[in-house]
Design a protein around this motif. Structure first.
Motif, short mmCIF file in Angstrom:
data_model
loop_
_atom_site.label_atom_id
_atom_site.label_comp_id
_atom_site.label_asym_id
_atom_site.label_seq_id
_atom_site.Cartn_x
_atom_site.Cartn_y
_atom_site.Cartn_z
N UNK A 234 4.76 -28.58 19.14
CA UNK A 234 5.27 -27.72 20.21
C UNK A 234 4.65 -27.99 21.57
N UNK A 235 3.44 -28.55 21.58
CA UNK A 235 2.69 -28.75 22.82
C UNK A 235 2.69 -27.48 23.67
N UNK A 236 2.25 -26.35 23.09
CA UNK A 236 2.25 -25.10 23.86
C UNK A 236 1.11 -25.06 24.87
N UNK A 237 1.24 -24.19 25.85
CA UNK A 237 0.15 -24.00 26.80
C UNK A 237 -1.05 -23.34 26.15
N UNK A 238 -0.78 -22.52 25.13
CA UNK A 238 -1.87 -21.76 24.52
C UNK A 238 -1.54 -21.43 23.07
N UNK A 239 -2.56 -21.44 22.23
CA UNK A 239 -2.45 -20.95 20.85
C UNK A 239 -3.33 -19.71 20.76
N UNK A 240 -2.74 -18.60 20.38
CA UNK A 240 -3.48 -17.35 20.24
C UNK A 240 -3.72 -17.05 18.76
N UNK A 241 -4.92 -16.60 18.46
CA UNK A 241 -5.31 -16.29 17.09
C UNK A 241 -5.46 -14.78 16.93
N UNK A 242 -4.76 -14.23 15.95
CA UNK A 242 -4.83 -12.80 15.69
C UNK A 242 -5.25 -12.51 14.25
N UNK A 243 -5.39 -11.23 13.94
CA UNK A 243 -5.88 -10.84 12.62
C UNK A 243 -7.35 -10.48 12.71
N UNK A 244 -7.86 -9.79 11.71
CA UNK A 244 -9.24 -9.33 11.73
C UNK A 244 -10.26 -10.44 11.90
N UNK A 245 -9.97 -11.63 11.34
CA UNK A 245 -10.91 -12.75 11.42
C UNK A 245 -11.11 -13.20 12.86
N UNK A 246 -10.17 -12.89 13.75
CA UNK A 246 -10.25 -13.36 15.13
C UNK A 246 -11.40 -12.72 15.90
N UNK A 247 -12.00 -11.67 15.35
CA UNK A 247 -13.13 -11.03 16.03
C UNK A 247 -14.45 -11.73 15.73
N UNK A 248 -14.47 -12.67 14.80
CA UNK A 248 -15.70 -13.41 14.50
C UNK A 248 -16.10 -14.24 15.71
N UNK A 249 -17.36 -14.12 16.11
CA UNK A 249 -17.83 -14.81 17.31
C UNK A 249 -17.79 -16.32 17.17
N UNK A 250 -17.94 -16.83 15.94
CA UNK A 250 -18.01 -18.28 15.75
C UNK A 250 -16.67 -18.91 15.38
N UNK A 251 -15.62 -18.11 15.28
CA UNK A 251 -14.33 -18.64 14.84
C UNK A 251 -13.78 -19.70 15.80
N UNK A 252 -13.65 -19.34 17.07
CA UNK A 252 -13.04 -20.25 18.03
C UNK A 252 -13.84 -21.54 18.19
N UNK A 253 -15.15 -21.42 18.19
CA UNK A 253 -15.99 -22.62 18.32
C UNK A 253 -15.73 -23.59 17.17
N UNK A 254 -15.67 -23.06 15.95
CA UNK A 254 -15.42 -23.91 14.79
C UNK A 254 -14.04 -24.55 14.85
N UNK A 255 -13.05 -23.78 15.24
CA UNK A 255 -11.69 -24.31 15.31
C UNK A 255 -11.55 -25.35 16.42
N UNK A 256 -12.11 -25.06 17.59
CA UNK A 256 -11.98 -25.99 18.72
C UNK A 256 -12.60 -27.34 18.41
N UNK A 257 -13.77 -27.34 17.79
CA UNK A 257 -14.44 -28.60 17.44
C UNK A 257 -13.61 -29.41 16.47
N UNK A 258 -13.09 -28.76 15.45
CA UNK A 258 -12.30 -29.45 14.43
C UNK A 258 -10.96 -29.94 14.97
N UNK A 259 -10.29 -29.10 15.75
CA UNK A 259 -9.00 -29.50 16.30
C UNK A 259 -9.17 -30.68 17.26
N UNK A 260 -10.18 -30.63 18.10
CA UNK A 260 -10.44 -31.73 19.04
C UNK A 260 -10.69 -33.02 18.27
N UNK A 261 -11.43 -32.94 17.17
CA UNK A 261 -11.72 -34.12 16.35
C UNK A 261 -10.43 -34.70 15.77
N UNK A 262 -9.54 -33.84 15.29
CA UNK A 262 -8.27 -34.29 14.73
C UNK A 262 -7.40 -34.97 15.79
#
Length: 298
Positions: A234-262
């Protein structure tokens, strides 16, 4: 009366139908007041009676905005697909409920409502293209282009949980990227005759439990592959993450590192990923249902 004046003047009953409970709230003067939740009725007649009681108790004359599970065709007023509330499907539910309650009624899919909430008043305001991923028991989602839902030809737009992540087992993103599923798999491997919650698995990992950390890594990897697929499709401008897990402080950091690597590994390093949490959590479906109502009634 313009759209904004109409919004301020109305009193709307917002409903979010879940498999185990119904959440509700009153929308007045650009603000939502939550009402007590109620166990989801077992039959359609019981559901109608419950909604009628809310309409009468709160003297609703402007209308009812409903967030529902399933493949909601908002224009037809029919809910296709399957869900944990089977009596909602495949009949003119919008018209029947409108006639029964005596006020205008709108329906929209629950994940799409959460997307609309972010488009209207959340972290997708003014964004041209956004993909919304809601992480819970499974993975749901929505797509908005120029502030409008892109539900797709078959109402499957944004159903990111159906992505096949493991080609050998055909396990999907909902199978591998759900914290609930991750905790169940951990409990099975731990073999201690008890069921762990996802929070407990994260807590164990923090104390050095190797099995817990392994399962969390697999969970993050699955989500990252899902987000990668969204980005390159889709090449969107933004991906938003919802759900209870989205409040974890380390979630975005872990996802960003892995997605960038891919992205780098597969020759798409120029594709910049803007990944953010959603603004709204528990109220997202209710607020989005109100926005659906206001746009339909405008």
């Amino acid at each position: 009366m313009n759209w904004e004046e109409q919004e301020m003047a109305q009193k709307i009953l917002a409903i979010d139908i879940g498999g185990s409970a119904i959440k509700s709230g009153l929308w007045e003067k650009d603000s939502l007041t939550e009402l007590p939740s109620f166990i989801t009725p077992k039959t359609w007649d019981e559901m109608k009676a419950y909604l009628k009681s809310l309409v009468e108790e709160h003297q609703i004359t402007d209308g009812v905005a409903i967030s529902a599970p399933g493949a909601v065709n908002a224009e037809e007023g029919v809910i296709y697909g399957v869900s944990a509330v089977p009596y909602l499907h495949r009949f003119p539910i919008k018209q029947e409920l409108t006639d029964f309650l005596g006020v205008p009624v709108t329906f929209q899919n629950d994940a799409n409502c959460a997307t609309l909430a972010e488009v209207w008043q959340g972290n997708a305001q003014g964004i041209e293209a956004v993909a919304f991923m809601i992480i819970g028991t499974g993975i749901g989602g929505g797509i908005a282009i120029d502030g409008k839902l892109r539900t797709g030809a078959n109402l499957f737009g944004g159903e990111f949980g159906y992505q096949i992540i493991n080609p050998t087992t055909l396990e999907t993103l909902s199978d591998l990227g759900s914290p609930v599923a991750m905790a169940k798999h951990f409990s099975k491997l731990k073999a201690e005759d008890r069921e762990y919650t996802s929070k407990e698995v994260f807590d164990l990992a923090a104390t050095g439990d190797e099995l817990a950390q392994e399962q969390i890594d697999q969970f993050y990897d699955a989500l990252s592959i899902g987000i990668y697929n969204i980005l390159v499709s889709l090449d969107p401008d933004r991906v938003l993450i919802g759900g209870g897990i989205s409040t974890r402080a380390d979630l975005l950091e872990n996802l960003e590192v892995r997605v960038k690597r891919l992205l780098q590994k597969n020759g798409a390093k120029e594709l910049k990923a803007s990944i953010m949490p959603c603004k709204f959590l528990n109220q997202a479906n209710l607020i989005g249902a109100v926005y659906q109502f206001l746009t339909e009634q405008a």
